[in-house]
Design a protein around this motif. Structure first.
Motif, PDB file in Angstrom:
ATOM      1  N   LEU A 112      -3.991   4.115   1.757  1.00  0.00           N
ATOM      2  CA  LEU A 112      -3.076   4.336   0.629  1.00  0.00           C
ATOM      3  C   LEU A 112      -3.849   4.927  -0.536  1.00  0.00           C
ATOM      4  CD1 LEU A 112      -1.006   1.012   0.707  1.00  0.00           C
ATOM      5  CD2 LEU A 112      -0.330   3.237   1.611  1.00  0.00           C
ATOM      6  N   LYS A 113      -3.659   6.203  -0.753  1.00  0.00           N
ATOM      7  CA  LYS A 113      -4.323   6.911  -1.860  1.00  0.00           C
ATOM      8  C   LYS A 113      -3.293   7.758  -2.591  1.00  0.00           C
ATOM      9  CE  LYS A 113      -9.036   7.280  -0.061  1.00  0.00           C
ATOM     10  NZ  LYS A 113      -9.804   7.116  -1.286  1.00  0.00           N
ATOM     11  N   PRO A 114      -3.446   7.918  -3.903  1.00  0.00           N
ATOM     12  CA  PRO A 114      -2.444   8.648  -4.692  1.00  0.00           C
ATOM     13  C   PRO A 114      -2.089  10.002  -4.091  1.00  0.00           C
ATOM     14  CG  PRO A 114      -4.038   7.625  -6.152  1.00  0.00           C
ATOM     15  CD  PRO A 114      -4.557   7.423  -4.750  1.00  0.00           C
ATOM     16  N   GLY A 115      -0.794  10.254  -3.963  1.00  0.00           N
ATOM     17  CA  GLY A 115      -0.313  11.550  -3.503  1.00  0.00           C
ATOM     18  C   GLY A 115      -0.293  11.745  -2.006  1.00  0.00           C
ATOM     19  N   ARG A 116      -0.801  10.775  -1.264  1.00  0.00           N
ATOM     20  CA  ARG A 116      -0.838  10.907   0.186  1.00  0.00           C
ATOM     21  C   ARG A 116       0.510  10.593   0.820  1.00  0.00           C
ATOM     22  NH1 ARG A 116      -6.299   8.302   2.906  1.00  0.00           N
ATOM     23  NH2 ARG A 116      -7.575  10.180   2.748  1.00  0.00           N
ATOM     24  N   ARG A 117       0.637  11.018   2.064  1.00  0.00           N
ATOM     25  CA  ARG A 117       1.740  10.568   2.906  1.00  0.00           C
ATOM     26  C   ARG A 117       1.147   9.745   4.041  1.00  0.00           C
ATOM     27  NH1 ARG A 117       5.487  14.889   5.836  1.00  0.00           N
ATOM     28  NH2 ARG A 117       6.010  15.305   3.650  1.00  0.00           N
ATOM     29  N   ILE A 118       1.734   8.576   4.299  1.00  0.00           N
ATOM     30  CA  ILE A 118       1.366   7.771   5.459  1.00  0.00           C
ATOM     31  C   ILE A 118       2.485   7.884   6.475  1.00  0.00           C
ATOM     32  CG2 ILE A 118       0.768   5.476   6.324  1.00  0.00           C
ATOM     33  CD1 ILE A 118      -1.291   6.544   4.385  1.00  0.00           C
ATOM     34  N   ALA A 119       2.175   8.481   7.621  1.00  0.00           N
ATOM     35  CA  ALA A 119       3.116   8.494   8.751  1.00  0.00           C
ATOM     36  C   ALA A 119       2.841   7.214   9.524  1.00  0.00           C
ATOM     37  CB  ALA A 119       2.892   9.731   9.617  1.00  0.00           C
ATOM     38  N   LEU A 120       3.712   6.231   9.367  1.00  0.00           N
ATOM     39  CA  LEU A 120       3.396   4.859   9.750  1.00  0.00           C
ATOM     40  C   LEU A 120       3.913   4.495  11.134  1.00  0.00           C
ATOM     41  CD1 LEU A 120       2.123   2.208   8.691  1.00  0.00           C
ATOM     42  CD2 LEU A 120       4.390   1.571   7.867  1.00  0.00           C
ATOM     43  N   ALA A 121       2.967   4.137  12.009  1.00  0.00           N
ATOM     44  CA  ALA A 121       3.319   3.639  13.334  1.00  0.00           C
ATOM     45  C   ALA A 121       2.643   2.303  13.613  1.00  0.00           C
ATOM     46  CB  ALA A 121       2.918   4.652  14.408  1.00  0.00           C
ATOM     47  N   ASN A 122       1.983   1.725  12.622  1.00  0.00           N
ATOM     48  CA  ASN A 122       1.348   0.418  12.770  1.00  0.00           C
ATOM     49  C   ASN A 122       2.289  -0.660  12.248  1.00  0.00           C
ATOM     50  OD1 ASN A 122      -0.492  -1.699  10.955  1.00  0.00           O
ATOM     51  ND2 ASN A 122      -1.175  -1.451  13.064  1.00  0.00           N
ATOM     52  N   LYS A 123       2.891  -1.429  13.153  1.00  0.00           N
ATOM     53  CA  LYS A 123       3.874  -2.452  12.777  1.00  0.00           C
ATOM     54  C   LYS A 123       3.287  -3.503  11.848  1.00  0.00           C
ATOM     55  CE  LYS A 123       6.617  -2.336  17.052  1.00  0.00           C
ATOM     56  NZ  LYS A 123       7.800  -1.733  16.433  1.00  0.00           N
ATOM     57  N   GLU A 124       2.042  -3.890  12.111  1.00  0.00           N
ATOM     58  CA  GLU A 124       1.464  -5.026  11.411  1.00  0.00           C
ATOM     59  C   GLU A 124       1.325  -4.789   9.912  1.00  0.00           C
ATOM     60  OE1 GLU A 124       1.156  -5.592  15.541  1.00  0.00           O
ATOM     61  OE2 GLU A 124       0.591  -3.860  14.316  1.00  0.00           O
ATOM     62  N   SER A 125       1.232  -3.531   9.491  1.00  0.00           N
ATOM     63  CA  SER A 125       1.154  -3.244   8.061  1.00  0.00           C
ATOM     64  C   SER A 125       2.368  -3.790   7.327  1.00  0.00           C
ATOM     65  CB  SER A 125       1.047  -1.732   7.825  1.00  0.00           C
ATOM     66  OG  SER A 125      -0.178  -1.248   8.325  1.00  0.00           O
ATOM     67  N   LEU A 126       3.526  -3.773   7.992  1.00  0.00           N
ATOM     68  CA  LEU A 126       4.756  -4.255   7.372  1.00  0.00           C
ATOM     69  C   LEU A 126       5.118  -5.666   7.817  1.00  0.00           C
ATOM     70  CD1 LEU A 126       6.923  -1.015   7.482  1.00  0.00           C
ATOM     71  CD2 LEU A 126       5.510  -1.882   5.625  1.00  0.00           C
ATOM     72  N   VAL A 127       4.885  -5.990   9.082  1.00  0.00           N
ATOM     73  CA  VAL A 127       5.225  -7.326   9.570  1.00  0.00           C
ATOM     74  C   VAL A 127       4.332  -8.382   8.928  1.00  0.00           C
ATOM     75  CG1 VAL A 127       5.303  -8.817  11.600  1.00  0.00           C
ATOM     76  CG2 VAL A 127       6.148  -6.466  11.750  1.00  0.00           C
ATOM     77  N   CYS A 128       3.037  -8.101   8.831  1.00  0.00           N
ATOM     78  CA  CYS A 128       2.080  -9.091   8.317  1.00  0.00           C
ATOM     79  C   CYS A 128       1.890  -9.024   6.815  1.00  0.00           C
ATOM     80  CB  CYS A 128       0.716  -8.912   8.984  1.00  0.00           C
ATOM     81  SG  CYS A 128       0.741  -9.159  10.761  1.00  0.00           S
ATOM     82  N   ALA A 129       2.059  -7.850   6.233  1.00  0.00           N
ATOM     83  CA  ALA A 129       1.753  -7.690   4.802  1.00  0.00           C
ATOM     84  C   ALA A 129       2.697  -6.692   4.155  1.00  0.00           C
ATOM     85  CB  ALA A 129       0.300  -7.237   4.631  1.00  0.00           C
ATOM     86  N   GLY A 130       3.975  -6.729   4.562  1.00  0.00           N
ATOM     87  CA  GLY A 130       4.928  -5.720   4.102  1.00  0.00           C
ATOM     88  C   GLY A 130       5.118  -5.693   2.601  1.00  0.00           C
ATOM     89  N   GLY A 131       5.170  -6.860   1.966  1.00  0.00           N
ATOM     90  CA  GLY A 131       5.390  -6.908   0.522  1.00  0.00           C
ATOM     91  C   GLY A 131       4.287  -6.219  -0.247  1.00  0.00           C
ATOM     92  N   VAL A 132       3.045  -6.602   0.039  1.00  0.00           N
ATOM     93  CA  VAL A 132       1.918  -6.022  -0.691  1.00  0.00           C
ATOM     94  C   VAL A 132       1.699  -4.564  -0.300  1.00  0.00           C
ATOM     95  CG1 VAL A 132       0.185  -6.865   0.974  1.00  0.00           C
ATOM     96  CG2 VAL A 132      -0.484  -6.366  -1.374  1.00  0.00           C
ATOM     97  N   PHE A 133       1.926  -4.236   0.976  1.00  0.00           N
ATOM     98  CA  PHE A 133       1.720  -2.859   1.426  1.00  0.00           C
ATOM     99  C   PHE A 133       2.675  -1.906   0.712  1.00  0.00           C
ATOM    100  CE2 PHE A 133       2.256   0.840   4.142  1.00  0.00           C
ATOM    101  CZ  PHE A 133       0.973   1.114   4.565  1.00  0.00           C
ATOM    102  N   MET A 134       3.951  -2.224   0.690  1.00  0.00           N
ATOM    103  CA  MET A 134       4.926  -1.342   0.067  1.00  0.00           C
ATOM    104  C   MET A 134       4.779  -1.325  -1.455  1.00  0.00           C
ATOM    105  SD  MET A 134       6.381   0.183   2.526  1.00  0.00           S
ATOM    106  CE  MET A 134       7.656   1.067   1.615  1.00  0.00           C
ATOM    107  N   ALA A 135       4.399  -2.456  -2.049  1.00  0.00           N
ATOM    108  CA  ALA A 135       4.174  -2.479  -3.500  1.00  0.00           C
ATOM    109  C   ALA A 135       3.012  -1.578  -3.874  1.00  0.00           C
ATOM    110  CB  ALA A 135       3.911  -3.911  -3.963  1.00  0.00           C
TER     111      ALA A 135
END
Length: 393
Positions: A112-135
């Motif tokens: 996660l870096k300013p201006g980047r796009r993350i094409a996300l296929a890793n479930k655990e980023s959202l299942v395990c830490a979705g709140g902090v990841f999206m914030a």
């Protein structure tokens, strides 16, 4: 304009499909780095085929093999955690995040870096830490584009209206290999049978999650974080043809759906595109030839993992993190033929019950999520001997 891309999980099924999309559009992309697990030969070939500048393996012990495989190519290589983070840190417009499992959480968050796009296929980023990841993504101005076919379809469908007008967002499931099996026959299933997915070609862990319908429960948790929708506005339908991947029911009674043939290159191309869609030389959907699309409610009696995931989503806090950790241990044991099919859901339920009364808050950092994950895994391992074989007929 050419955009630079880094691929995390380049040797997996999503990574290989991404390579196919990039090779069909070499004028659109420049590959900065590729990351794999431990297969030096496979990663080196991908790096050379795509003209990557850097290649990294997560397995530190595979560094010498990678150096040998890259010899004479001019591509720098490295191995171990530091090398993976170096790949993530290199300048790239897009990071395709497809490292499977909890191992992908820290690298994906670091991407996660300013201006980047993350094409996300890793479930655990959202299942395990979705709140902090999206914030953190919102704070840094990172665009998160879902690569899963279901979430990609919902992303399309939700663009047809306002979030406040969404009555229900629905993801579909093929039903897995046991859709028509009786509960008694399912209980006798082994890992080979559970891995025989009728539609998608994926890794054994994901295939088994499909057979238990845990994957759909995890995808509901992902959708909650991706689209900021409450649990009661999310649902699952079984759709054996796997043509409709997601649909939205609107407050006026209209329905918007995302349809495509089951090929991961379709959602990947959409996640990587700029303003214009990428032209892909793929078979086109012919509804007349298909003739019939069928739907049914999932049977949570035969597939209790879906109920457990829904309960974890409703409970919130750290429960999705705990659910995911327990499931990973259970699936590993099932693959090793140490437990029966229904022992998977039994173990997950027992682990979640162990933590239920503690009301553990949702992880506030990735380190916090990994700590909770490890605690839940330890609890699952301790409970495994009490369950061995209990759900076999």
């Amino acid at each position: 304009m050419t955009r630079s891309i880094t691929i995390l999980g380049a040797t997996g099924s999503i990574g290989r499909s991404t390579s196919g999309v990039i090779q069909a559009h070499r004028e659109e992309f420049r590959v900065e780095a590729v990351v794999g697990g431990r297969n030096a030969t496979a990663l080196a070939k991908i790096a050379q085929d795509l003209g990557a500048k850097f290649a990294a393996l997560a397995d530190e012990g595979a560094g010498e093999a990678l150096s040998l495989a890259l010899s004479g190519s001019g591509i720098r290589g490295g191995a171990g955690h530091a090398a993976v983070l170096e790949a993530v840190d290199r300048d790239a417009d897009i990071v395709l995040a497809a490292i499977s499992g909890t191992a992908g959480l820290a690298p994906t968050h670091a991407a996660l870096k300013p201006g980047r796009r993350i094409a996300l296929a890793n479930k655990e980023s959202l299942v395990c830490a979705g709140g902090v990841f999206m914030a953190d993504a919102r704070r840094l101005g990172v665009q998160v584009m879902p690569v899963d076919s279901e979430h990609n379809a919902l992303d399309h469908a939700l663009a047809a209206g306002s979030d406040r007008d969404v009555e229900k967002a629905v993801i579909t499931a093929s039903g897995g290999p046991f859709r028509t099996w009786t509960k008694e026959r399912i209980a006798r299933a082994d890992a080979r049978e559970a891995s025989a997915h009728p539609v998608w070609s994926m890794g054994s862990k994901i295939n088994i999650d499909s057979s238990t319908l845990m994957n759909k429960g995890l995808e509901l948790i992902e959708a909650h974080h991706l689209f900021d929708l409450e649990p009661e506005r999310l649902d699952v339908l079984v759709h054996p043809e796997a043509i409709v991947h997601g649909l939205v029911q609107w407050s006026d009674g209209a329905v918007t759906a995302g349809l495509a043939l089951p090929d991961m290159k379709v959602p990947i191309a959409n996640a990587l595109r700029n303003q214009n869609r990428l032209k892909m030389d793929l078979p086109r959907l012919d509804l007349a030839a298909i003739g019939r699309l069928s739907f049914e409610q999932p049977d949570e009696g035969r597939f209790p993992c879906l109920s457990l995931a829904k309960a974890a989503l409703r409970t919130g806090g750290a429960m999705p993190t705990i659910l995911n950790a327990a499931n990973e241990i259970a699936v590993e044991a099932f693959i090793a033929d140490a437990i029966g099919f229904y022992d998977i859901s039994e173990l997950v339920e027992r682990v979640c019950s162990t933590f239920f009364g503690r009301n553990i808050a949702a992880p506030s950092t990735v380190a916090d999520a990994l700590r909770i994950d490890q605690e839940a895994r330890q609890a699952a391992r301790q409970l495994l001997p009490t369950l061995t074989g209990t759900a076999r007929l």
